[in-house]
Scaffold this motif. Sequence first.
Motif, short mmCIF file in Angstrom:
data_model
loop_
_atom_site.label_atom_id
_atom_site.label_comp_id
_atom_site.label_asym_id
_atom_site.label_seq_id
_atom_site.Cartn_x
_atom_site.Cartn_y
_atom_site.Cartn_z
N GLN A 142 0.81 -1.21 0.00
CA GLN A 142 0.00 0.00 0.00
C GLN A 142 0.85 1.26 0.00
O GLN A 142 0.50 2.25 -0.63
CB GLN A 142 -0.97 0.01 1.19
CG GLN A 142 -2.05 1.07 1.07
CD GLN A 142 -2.92 0.90 -0.16
OE1 GLN A 142 -3.39 -0.19 -0.47
NE2 GLN A 142 -3.14 1.99 -0.89
N ALA A 143 1.98 1.23 0.70
CA ALA A 143 2.84 2.42 0.74
C ALA A 143 3.36 2.76 -0.66
O ALA A 143 3.39 3.92 -1.06
CB ALA A 143 4.00 2.21 1.71
N ALA A 144 3.75 1.72 -1.41
CA ALA A 144 4.24 1.96 -2.78
C ALA A 144 3.11 2.47 -3.67
O ALA A 144 3.32 3.40 -4.46
CB ALA A 144 4.84 0.68 -3.35
N LEU A 145 1.93 1.90 -3.54
CA LEU A 145 0.80 2.35 -4.35
C LEU A 145 0.42 3.78 -3.99
O LEU A 145 0.18 4.61 -4.88
CB LEU A 145 -0.39 1.42 -4.17
CG LEU A 145 -1.61 1.72 -5.05
CD1 LEU A 145 -1.24 1.70 -6.53
CD2 LEU A 145 -2.72 0.72 -4.77
N ASP A 146 0.40 4.10 -2.71
CA ASP A 146 0.10 5.47 -2.29
C ASP A 146 1.13 6.45 -2.86
O ASP A 146 0.78 7.54 -3.31
CB ASP A 146 0.07 5.58 -0.76
CG ASP A 146 -1.13 4.90 -0.15
OD1 ASP A 146 -2.10 4.59 -0.88
OD2 ASP A 146 -1.10 4.66 1.07
N PHE A 147 2.39 6.05 -2.84
CA PHE A 147 3.44 6.90 -3.43
C PHE A 147 3.15 7.16 -4.91
O PHE A 147 3.19 8.30 -5.38
CB PHE A 147 4.83 6.27 -3.25
CG PHE A 147 5.88 6.91 -4.10
CD1 PHE A 147 6.43 8.13 -3.74
CD2 PHE A 147 6.30 6.35 -5.29
CE1 PHE A 147 7.38 8.76 -4.54
CE2 PHE A 147 7.24 6.95 -6.09
CZ PHE A 147 7.78 8.16 -5.72
N LEU A 171 0.40 6.98 -6.55
CA LEU A 171 -0.83 7.74 -6.76
C LEU A 171 -0.69 9.22 -6.40
O LEU A 171 -1.53 10.04 -6.79
CB LEU A 171 -1.98 7.12 -5.96
CG LEU A 171 -2.48 5.78 -6.49
CD1 LEU A 171 -3.44 5.13 -5.49
CD2 LEU A 171 -3.13 5.94 -7.86
N THR A 172 0.37 9.56 -5.69
CA THR A 172 0.55 10.96 -5.26
C THR A 172 1.88 11.56 -5.71
O THR A 172 2.16 12.71 -5.41
CB THR A 172 0.46 11.06 -3.72
OG1 THR A 172 1.47 10.24 -3.13
CG2 THR A 172 -0.91 10.65 -3.23
N ARG A 173 2.68 10.79 -6.44
CA ARG A 173 4.01 11.28 -6.84
C ARG A 173 3.88 12.57 -7.64
O ARG A 173 2.91 12.78 -8.37
CB ARG A 173 4.77 10.22 -7.64
CG ARG A 173 4.12 9.91 -8.98
CD ARG A 173 5.05 9.29 -10.00
NE ARG A 173 6.17 10.11 -10.37
CZ ARG A 173 6.10 11.17 -11.17
NH1 ARG A 173 4.97 11.57 -11.70
NH2 ARG A 173 7.19 11.85 -11.45
N ARG A 174 4.88 13.42 -7.53
CA ARG A 174 4.87 14.70 -8.24
C ARG A 174 6.30 15.12 -8.45
O ARG A 174 7.06 15.28 -7.50
CB ARG A 174 4.13 15.76 -7.39
CG ARG A 174 4.12 17.16 -7.95
CD ARG A 174 3.06 17.29 -9.06
NE ARG A 174 2.78 18.67 -9.39
CZ ARG A 174 3.44 19.38 -10.30
NH1 ARG A 174 4.44 18.84 -10.96
NH2 ARG A 174 3.11 20.62 -10.55
N SER A 175 6.70 15.26 -9.72
CA SER A 175 8.05 15.75 -10.01
C SER A 175 8.23 17.13 -9.40
O SER A 175 7.26 17.88 -9.25
CB SER A 175 8.28 15.83 -11.52
OG SER A 175 8.19 14.55 -12.09
N ARG A 176 9.45 17.46 -9.06
CA ARG A 176 9.77 18.77 -8.52
C ARG A 176 10.46 19.57 -9.62
O ARG A 176 11.41 19.08 -10.23
CB ARG A 176 10.69 18.66 -7.31
CG ARG A 176 10.15 17.82 -6.15
CD ARG A 176 8.72 18.19 -5.80
NE ARG A 176 8.29 17.69 -4.51
CZ ARG A 176 7.27 16.88 -4.34
NH1 ARG A 176 6.59 16.44 -5.37
NH2 ARG A 176 6.92 16.50 -3.14
N PRO A 177 10.00 20.77 -9.92
CA PRO A 177 10.63 21.55 -10.99
C PRO A 177 12.15 21.69 -10.76
O PRO A 177 12.59 22.04 -9.66
CB PRO A 177 9.93 22.90 -10.91
CG PRO A 177 8.61 22.61 -10.26
CD PRO A 177 8.89 21.50 -9.29
#
Length: 192
Positions: free
Chosen positions: A6-11, A13-19
């Motif tokens: 679940q931790a990997a899936l949550d990551f 589903l919420t990942r976001r590149s940083r400019p």
Amino acid sequence: MLTPNQAALDFLLTRRSRPAKTLTTPVPDRATLTTLLTAAARTPDHGKLEPWRFIVLAKPALNRLAGLVETRGAAIGIDPDKVDKNHAQFANSNLAVAVVASPVLSEKVPEIEQIYSAGAVCLALVNAGLAAGWGANWLSGWASHDRDFIRDGLGLAPHETVAGFVHFGTETNTPPERPRPDLTAITTWLET
């Protein structure tokens, strides 16, 4: 029996590149970056061809590439705004990895699948960096597609291309969430 992570899936589903322009020091050290590269190298690779490789770019190399962007851009008439943007990508970075697509002749694995694998390495490298707590961003730009730039700046062979430059650093701010694709508009379910 399924064993969800679940931790990997949550990551994911919420990942976001940083400019990249918001990243600063410190940057991952060699040991940490080696771990990130190891994770990225686990990307699917049909035929075990390893049709990609890494070039780690420290600050002096990034400064050299920034200068080459200016020289090359002027020589081939690239719009000055585009030159400035690509120059800043290198000049403002403290650590980046060039992911090089290096296709291998194969009767079983088409070159396009090998190129896709190199793109997957870029995403895996960004995700590994983010999962480790670093800011990470995958960029390209006109210079990454210029044969003279990639030959003179990175030493690439004629059959090689840049799949992307993955920049790392410490994030200075978290970007706001951006709109995501409407899955109903891009998904077709074939059930028969």
